[in-house]
Design a protein around this motif. Structure first.
Motif, short mmCIF file in Angstrom:
data_model
loop_
_atom_site.label_atom_id
_atom_site.label_comp_id
_atom_site.label_asym_id
_atom_site.label_seq_id
_atom_site.Cartn_x
_atom_site.Cartn_y
_atom_site.Cartn_z
N VAL A 1 14.78 12.30 3.04
CA VAL A 1 15.09 11.11 2.28
C VAL A 1 16.48 10.57 2.67
CG1 VAL A 1 15.59 10.21 -0.02
CG2 VAL A 1 13.64 11.73 0.33
N ARG A 2 17.46 11.48 2.82
CA ARG A 2 18.80 11.06 3.20
C ARG A 2 18.82 10.45 4.59
NH1 ARG A 2 23.35 15.51 2.11
NH2 ARG A 2 24.54 13.81 3.09
N ALA A 3 18.06 11.03 5.51
CA ALA A 3 18.00 10.49 6.88
C ALA A 3 17.39 9.09 6.88
CB ALA A 3 17.19 11.42 7.77
N ALA A 4 16.33 8.89 6.07
CA ALA A 4 15.69 7.58 5.99
C ALA A 4 16.65 6.54 5.41
CB ALA A 4 14.42 7.67 5.14
N GLU A 5 17.43 6.95 4.40
CA GLU A 5 18.40 6.04 3.79
C GLU A 5 19.49 5.67 4.79
OE1 GLU A 5 19.66 8.24 0.41
OE2 GLU A 5 17.98 7.58 -0.86
N ALA A 6 19.94 6.64 5.57
CA ALA A 6 20.98 6.38 6.57
C ALA A 6 20.46 5.44 7.65
CB ALA A 6 21.46 7.69 7.19
N GLU A 7 19.21 5.64 8.03
CA GLU A 7 18.59 4.77 9.04
C GLU A 7 18.50 3.34 8.54
OE1 GLU A 7 14.48 4.48 11.71
OE2 GLU A 7 14.59 5.79 9.97
N ALA B 1 0.84 -1.20 0.00
CA ALA B 1 0.00 0.00 0.00
C ALA B 1 0.88 1.25 0.00
CB ALA B 1 -0.92 -0.01 1.21
N ILE B 2 1.95 1.22 0.79
CA ILE B 2 2.87 2.36 0.84
C ILE B 2 3.53 2.57 -0.51
CG2 ILE B 2 5.05 3.18 1.84
CD1 ILE B 2 4.18 1.80 4.46
N ARG B 3 3.92 1.47 -1.18
CA ARG B 3 4.55 1.57 -2.49
C ARG B 3 3.56 2.10 -3.53
NH1 ARG B 3 7.55 -4.37 -2.65
NH2 ARG B 3 8.94 -4.03 -0.86
N THR B 4 2.28 1.82 -3.33
CA THR B 4 1.26 2.26 -4.27
C THR B 4 1.02 3.77 -4.15
OG1 THR B 4 0.14 0.12 -4.14
CG2 THR B 4 -1.16 1.96 -4.97
N MET B 5 1.08 4.27 -2.92
CA MET B 5 0.81 5.68 -2.70
C MET B 5 2.00 6.55 -3.09
SD MET B 5 -2.26 5.45 -1.52
CE MET B 5 -2.73 6.93 -0.65
N ALA B 6 1.72 7.82 -3.38
CA ALA B 6 2.78 8.78 -3.67
C ALA B 6 3.54 9.10 -2.38
CB ALA B 6 2.19 10.05 -4.26
N LYS B 7 4.72 9.73 -2.50
CA LYS B 7 5.51 10.10 -1.35
C LYS B 7 5.08 11.47 -0.83
CE LYS B 7 8.22 6.47 -1.73
NZ LYS B 7 8.17 5.37 -0.74
N ALA B 8 4.99 11.61 0.48
CA ALA B 8 4.67 12.91 1.08
C ALA B 8 5.93 13.77 1.10
CB ALA B 8 4.13 12.72 2.49
N TYR B 9 5.75 15.08 1.03
CA TYR B 9 6.90 15.99 1.05
C TYR B 9 6.44 17.36 1.56
CZ TYR B 9 4.81 17.54 -3.40
OH TYR B 9 3.95 17.99 -4.36
N THR C 1 11.70 31.85 -0.82
CA THR C 1 12.68 31.45 0.21
C THR C 1 12.22 30.20 0.94
OG1 THR C 1 13.39 33.74 0.56
CG2 THR C 1 13.82 32.18 2.35
N TYR C 2 10.95 30.19 1.32
CA TYR C 2 10.45 29.04 2.07
C TYR C 2 10.27 27.80 1.20
CZ TYR C 2 9.90 31.16 6.63
OH TYR C 2 10.16 31.72 7.86
N GLU C 3 10.04 27.98 -0.09
CA GLU C 3 9.95 26.83 -0.98
C GLU C 3 11.31 26.15 -1.10
OE1 GLU C 3 8.36 23.87 -3.16
OE2 GLU C 3 7.27 25.45 -2.10
N ARG C 4 12.38 26.95 -1.15
CA ARG C 4 13.73 26.37 -1.17
C ARG C 4 14.00 25.60 0.11
NH1 ARG C 4 15.39 31.46 -3.34
NH2 ARG C 4 16.25 32.03 -1.29
N LEU C 5 13.57 26.14 1.24
CA LEU C 5 13.75 25.45 2.51
C LEU C 5 12.93 24.16 2.57
CD1 LEU C 5 13.66 28.52 4.95
CD2 LEU C 5 15.66 27.14 4.36
N CYS C 6 11.75 24.18 1.97
CA CYS C 6 10.92 22.98 1.91
C CYS C 6 11.59 21.89 1.08
CB CYS C 6 9.55 23.31 1.33
SG CYS C 6 8.43 24.17 2.45
N GLU C 7 12.13 22.28 -0.07
CA GLU C 7 12.81 21.32 -0.93
C GLU C 7 14.02 20.71 -0.22
OE1 GLU C 7 13.79 23.39 -4.50
OE2 GLU C 7 11.70 23.56 -5.17
#
Length: 295
Positions: free
Chosen positions: A155-161, A85-93, A142-148
């Motif tokens: 994503v990097r933190a999840a990969e490291a975990e 189900a998680i793979r089916t859904m889009a990624k939150a950001y 400015t805030y859109e850059r911070l969001c990106e």
């Protein structure tokens, strides 16, 4: 927690007329609609467990998904169905462009409060304080850059975990070479089947080139591999028994060899039997796919 996050997002995000109190820059946690093709495949897959999924699109899909998660809770198929189900859904950001949170069926959602304090939470706190004090809208670019940046770091933190967990899994299995365990197929690719063990949830791979009973062909749409001669089928969620073949700490890889599969209806173990034409099928001794494994 969800209610607080939603209400804060609504308070800031809803338009309040023209001028300074109109549309205000804010940090939202957004989640897009799922891919229709992936949703159709998911709908077909869960029927093998006796579930149905009638929703076709819109918010009804999110509500139907939540009902399904409640039905499978505590059952043997919970892990495989929830993973798919998680793979089916889009990624939150994170984004200043509010498209809503599809998975939660919320029109407005943010990370105002959570068990884990994130930098986006701090941005939300600062923007909320700014607007409560009567301040003008912050600069969206400015805030859109911070969001990106925050989404990329997430994503990097999840990969490291995942990498650190995988290392400890491999370390744990180094003393268990040759031992047999029951598990379930958690992933299927053209080069192998990933199996998650029942007791420890440790995951390793059964390379298709080492399947001794037949030459197996990957069927992506069915999340399965099928024997060319025997037509034996291994699919996502199948119960199997494996033997630990290798545990490579340097590569953080665990390899299993398939011992048996369990019949879905009877629960009886069906062992693998070496096929006489396996060597011929692969075209070379110990042959099979030469592609590099991925996950």
């Amino acid at each position: 927690m969800l209610l607080a996050n939603r209400k804060v997002a609504e308070f800031v995000g809803k338009k309040r007329g023209k001028g300074a109190n109109g549309q205000r820059t804010f940090v939202y946690r957004v989640h897009d609609e799922p891919n229709p093709d992936k949703l159709a495949t998911f709908r077909s897959f869960i029927t093998r467990f006796g579930y149905s999924f009638r929703a076709e699109g819109g918010k009804s899909v999110a509500r139907e998904m939540n009902r399904l998660m409640a039905k499978i809770k505590g059952k043997s198929e919970e892990n495989v169905v929830s993973t798919l189900a998680i793979r089916t859904m889009a990624k939150a950001y994170y984004s200043t462009d509010n498209i809503g949170h599809y998975g939660l069926a919320f029109d407005y959602y943010t990370h105002f409060t959570s068990p884990i304090r994130r930098y986006p939470d701090m941005m939300v706190h600062r923007l909320l304080a700014r607007y409560l004090a009567g301040g003008k809208s912050a600069d969206q670019e400015t805030y859109e850059r911070l969001c990106e940046h925050s989404s990329e770091m997430e994503v990097r933190a999840a990969e490291a975990e995942r990498a650190s967990i995988k290392y400890k899994m491999v370390e744990f299995m180094t003393d268990r070479i040759g031992s047999e365990f029951d598990g379930a197929i958690s992933g299927v690719t053209e080069w192998g089947m990933y199996v998650e063990l029942e007791e420890t949830h440790i995951e390793g791979m059964v390379p298709l080139r080492e399947m001794t009973d037949d030459f197996y062909i990957f069927q992506e749409d069915e999340y399965a591999v099928v024997g060319r001669s025997t037509h034996r089928k291994f699919t996502l969620g199948d119960k199997v028994r494996i033997r630990v073949a290798r545990a490579d700490l340097a590569r953080r890889q665990i390899d299993f060899s398939m011992v048996a599969s369990y019949d879905f209806k009877t629960g009886k173990a069906v062992p693998l039997v070496d096929g006489p034409d396996k060597k011929k099928a692969y075209g070379r001794p110990g042959g099979g796919y030469s592609k590099r494994r991925k996950k």
